[in-house]
Write a protein that holds these residues in place. Structure first.
Motif, mmCIF file in Angstrom:
data_model
loop_
_atom_site.group_PDB
_atom_site.id
_atom_site.type_symbol
_atom_site.label_atom_id
_atom_site.label_comp_id
_atom_site.label_asym_id
_atom_site.label_seq_id
_atom_site.Cartn_x
_atom_site.Cartn_y
_atom_site.Cartn_z
ATOM 1 N N THR A 31 26.572 43.301 52.101
ATOM 2 C CA THR A 31 26.546 41.737 51.795
ATOM 3 C C THR A 31 25.836 40.849 52.759
ATOM 4 O OG1 THR A 31 28.783 42.109 51.012
ATOM 5 C CG2 THR A 31 28.156 39.626 51.169
ATOM 6 N N TYR A 33 24.590 36.687 53.514
ATOM 7 C CA TYR A 33 24.670 35.186 53.188
ATOM 8 C C TYR A 33 23.698 34.381 53.833
ATOM 9 C CZ TYR A 33 29.523 37.339 53.105
ATOM 10 O OH TYR A 33 30.500 38.202 53.089
ATOM 11 N N TYR A 35 23.351 30.461 55.119
ATOM 12 C CA TYR A 35 24.111 29.105 55.048
ATOM 13 C C TYR A 35 23.188 27.884 55.588
ATOM 14 C CZ TYR A 35 28.714 31.709 55.287
ATOM 15 O OH TYR A 35 29.896 32.387 54.857
ATOM 16 N N PRO A 43 29.064 25.314 58.760
ATOM 17 C CA PRO A 43 28.150 26.005 58.093
ATOM 18 C C PRO A 43 28.575 25.614 56.390
ATOM 19 C CG PRO A 43 28.616 27.316 59.429
ATOM 20 C CD PRO A 43 29.823 26.294 59.731
ATOM 21 N N LEU A 45 27.523 27.304 52.665
ATOM 22 C CA LEU A 45 26.908 28.671 51.879
ATOM 23 C C LEU A 45 25.931 27.782 51.066
ATOM 24 C CD1 LEU A 45 27.236 31.517 51.328
ATOM 25 C CD2 LEU A 45 28.531 31.014 49.672
ATOM 26 N N ARG A 48 24.771 34.128 48.387
ATOM 27 C CA ARG A 48 25.561 35.347 48.845
ATOM 28 C C ARG A 48 24.752 36.182 47.875
ATOM 29 N NH1 ARG A 48 30.629 38.112 47.309
ATOM 30 N NH2 ARG A 48 31.020 36.199 45.901
ATOM 31 N N GLU A 50 25.165 40.729 47.154
ATOM 32 C CA GLU A 50 25.850 41.946 47.099
ATOM 33 C C GLU A 50 24.720 42.856 46.973
ATOM 34 O OE1 GLU A 50 28.767 42.728 48.364
ATOM 35 O OE2 GLU A 50 29.721 40.637 48.027
ATOM 36 N N ASP A 56 26.316 34.697 44.187
ATOM 37 C CA ASP A 56 26.986 33.156 44.310
ATOM 38 C C ASP A 56 25.827 32.356 44.720
ATOM 39 O OD1 ASP A 56 29.705 31.301 45.622
ATOM 40 O OD2 ASP A 56 28.032 30.794 44.627
ATOM 41 N N LEU A 91 21.689 29.539 58.825
ATOM 42 C CA LEU A 91 22.008 30.743 59.310
ATOM 43 C C LEU A 91 22.103 31.573 58.304
ATOM 44 C CD1 LEU A 91 25.156 28.907 60.974
ATOM 45 C CD2 LEU A 91 23.575 30.054 62.300
ATOM 46 N N SER A 95 27.912 41.116 56.224
ATOM 47 C CA SER A 95 29.335 41.880 56.237
ATOM 48 C C SER A 95 29.394 43.158 55.292
ATOM 49 C CB SER A 95 30.646 40.752 55.736
ATOM 50 O OG SER A 95 30.462 40.549 54.514
ATOM 51 N N GLN A 105 32.313 38.325 59.144
ATOM 52 C CA GLN A 105 30.851 37.910 58.708
ATOM 53 C C GLN A 105 30.532 37.767 60.293
ATOM 54 O OE1 GLN A 105 29.953 34.755 56.445
ATOM 55 N NE2 GLN A 105 31.489 35.418 54.701
ATOM 56 N N PHE A 107 27.147 36.539 62.184
ATOM 57 C CA PHE A 107 26.045 35.507 62.035
ATOM 58 C C PHE A 107 24.757 35.862 62.887
ATOM 59 C CE2 PHE A 107 27.820 32.256 59.428
ATOM 60 C CZ PHE A 107 29.150 32.463 59.348
ATOM 61 N N GLY A 108 23.765 35.507 62.571
ATOM 62 C CA GLY A 108 22.631 35.464 63.363
ATOM 63 C C GLY A 108 22.428 34.299 64.070
ATOM 64 N N TYR B 35 35.853 30.674 64.504
ATOM 65 C CA TYR B 35 34.808 30.980 65.074
ATOM 66 C C TYR B 35 34.569 30.184 66.454
ATOM 67 C CZ TYR B 35 33.592 33.940 60.966
ATOM 68 O OH TYR B 35 33.650 34.714 59.802
ATOM 69 N N GLY B 42 24.601 31.492 66.625
ATOM 70 C CA GLY B 42 25.387 31.566 65.212
ATOM 71 C C GLY B 42 26.864 31.430 65.977
ATOM 72 N N PRO B 43 27.688 31.297 64.902
ATOM 73 C CA PRO B 43 29.336 31.502 65.156
ATOM 74 C C PRO B 43 29.733 32.824 65.467
ATOM 75 C CG PRO B 43 28.736 30.110 63.087
ATOM 76 C CD PRO B 43 27.506 30.741 63.536
ATOM 77 N N ASN B 98 34.851 37.352 49.094
ATOM 78 C CA ASN B 98 34.722 37.251 50.362
ATOM 79 C C ASN B 98 33.877 35.960 51.001
ATOM 80 O OD1 ASN B 98 32.158 37.855 49.309
ATOM 81 N ND2 ASN B 98 32.053 39.896 50.825
ATOM 82 N N LEU B 100 33.901 32.212 52.427
ATOM 83 C CA LEU B 100 34.368 31.474 53.453
ATOM 84 C C LEU B 100 33.970 29.902 53.225
ATOM 85 C CD1 LEU B 100 33.658 33.313 56.759
ATOM 86 C CD2 LEU B 100 35.799 32.944 55.979
ATOM 87 N N PHE B 102 34.244 26.678 55.696
ATOM 88 C CA PHE B 102 34.253 26.166 56.776
ATOM 89 C C PHE B 102 34.790 24.853 56.929
ATOM 90 C CE2 PHE B 102 32.418 29.297 59.755
ATOM 91 C CZ PHE B 102 31.773 30.192 58.903
#
Lengths: 116, 112
Positions: A31, A33, A35, A43, A45, A48, A50, A56, A91, A95, A105, A107-108, B35, B42-43, B98, B100, B102
């Motif tokens: 998965t 994402y 952001y 952040p 979204l 996303r 899969e 999404d 971002l 996951s 999740q 994050f980079g 986070y 990143g977070p 899944n 999120l 924020f």
């Protein structure tokens, strides 16, 4: 274990120019994402995936934003043409497959985009 | 749309002080995460709380999930300069996969 890798880290462009961001997720994470984080905010979204399927993308401004995840690993996010309001940190996160409502999740570091 | 409101938005304290930040919503979440994000990064996930009323401790940080699963708090005891950063809560709604959501974050500055 390598984390989520993003490049470039910083990008400054003039409005109306195109820009692309690249993300390499953690190995084995199916998965992914994207952001957008505006200054001083949490952040939001954009899209996303899969594996290679975008499941999404309701928050992605499709008139100027596009994304792809060929082969279900790396992903690119593109903006064309960029507008002043696109200035933000983009971002990428990844996951494992979500199970039982408990997941993490990762994050980079993000790409900070400045549109002038 | 499930919204998470965090308070305060900004907090500046002296090293050694205690503090609590809050994360509130009118929606019920199946789980909630906290986070911390440092400038240019990143977070990073600190904790996930799943059960209503759950309390988790991570060294000097104490996280609580509200009984009704609509709110959460983060308490830091004897803050250190290394605690400086943006604290974000994020909720997973029921039937949200899944996804999120924020909150807007609490920016904490701990001064020496």
């Amino acid at each position: 274990e390598a984390g989520v890798v993003q490049s470039p880290r910083y990008k400054i462009i003039e409005k109306k120019q195109p820009v692309a961001f690249w993300c390499n997720p953690i190995s084995g994470h199916n998965t992914l994402y994207w952001y957008r984080q505006n200054l001083g905010q949490g952040p939001e979204l954009l899209i996303r995936y899969e594996n290679e399927e975008a499941v999404d993308d309701s928050q992605l401004p499709k008139d100027r934003f596009s994304a792809e995840r060929l082969k279900g690993v790396d992903s690119t996010l593109k903006i064309q043409p960029a507008e002043l309001g696109d200035s933000a940190v983009y971002l990428c996160a990844s996951s494992l497959e979500w199970t039982s409502g408990i997941y993490e999740q990762y994050f980079g570091p993000g790409t900070r985009l400045t549109v002038t | 749309t499930q919204l998470l409101e965090q308070s305060p938005q900004f907090l500046s304290i002296q090293e050694g002080e205690n503090l609590t930040v809050y994360c509130n919503s009118s929606s019920v979440f199946s789980s909630l995460q906290w986070y911390r994000q440092e400038p240019g990064e990143g977070p990073v996930l600190l904790v996930t709380v799943v059960t209503g009323g759950e309390v988790k401790k991570l060294k000097r940080l104490t996280f609580q999930f509200g009984d009704a699963r609509k709110d959460s708090s983060l308490h830091i005891t004897a803050a250190q300069t290394g605690d400086t950063g943006l604290y974000l809560c994020a909720g997973v709604g029921y039937n949200a996969g899944n996804m999120l959501t924020f909150g807007g974050g609490t920016r904490l500055m701990v001064k020496p």
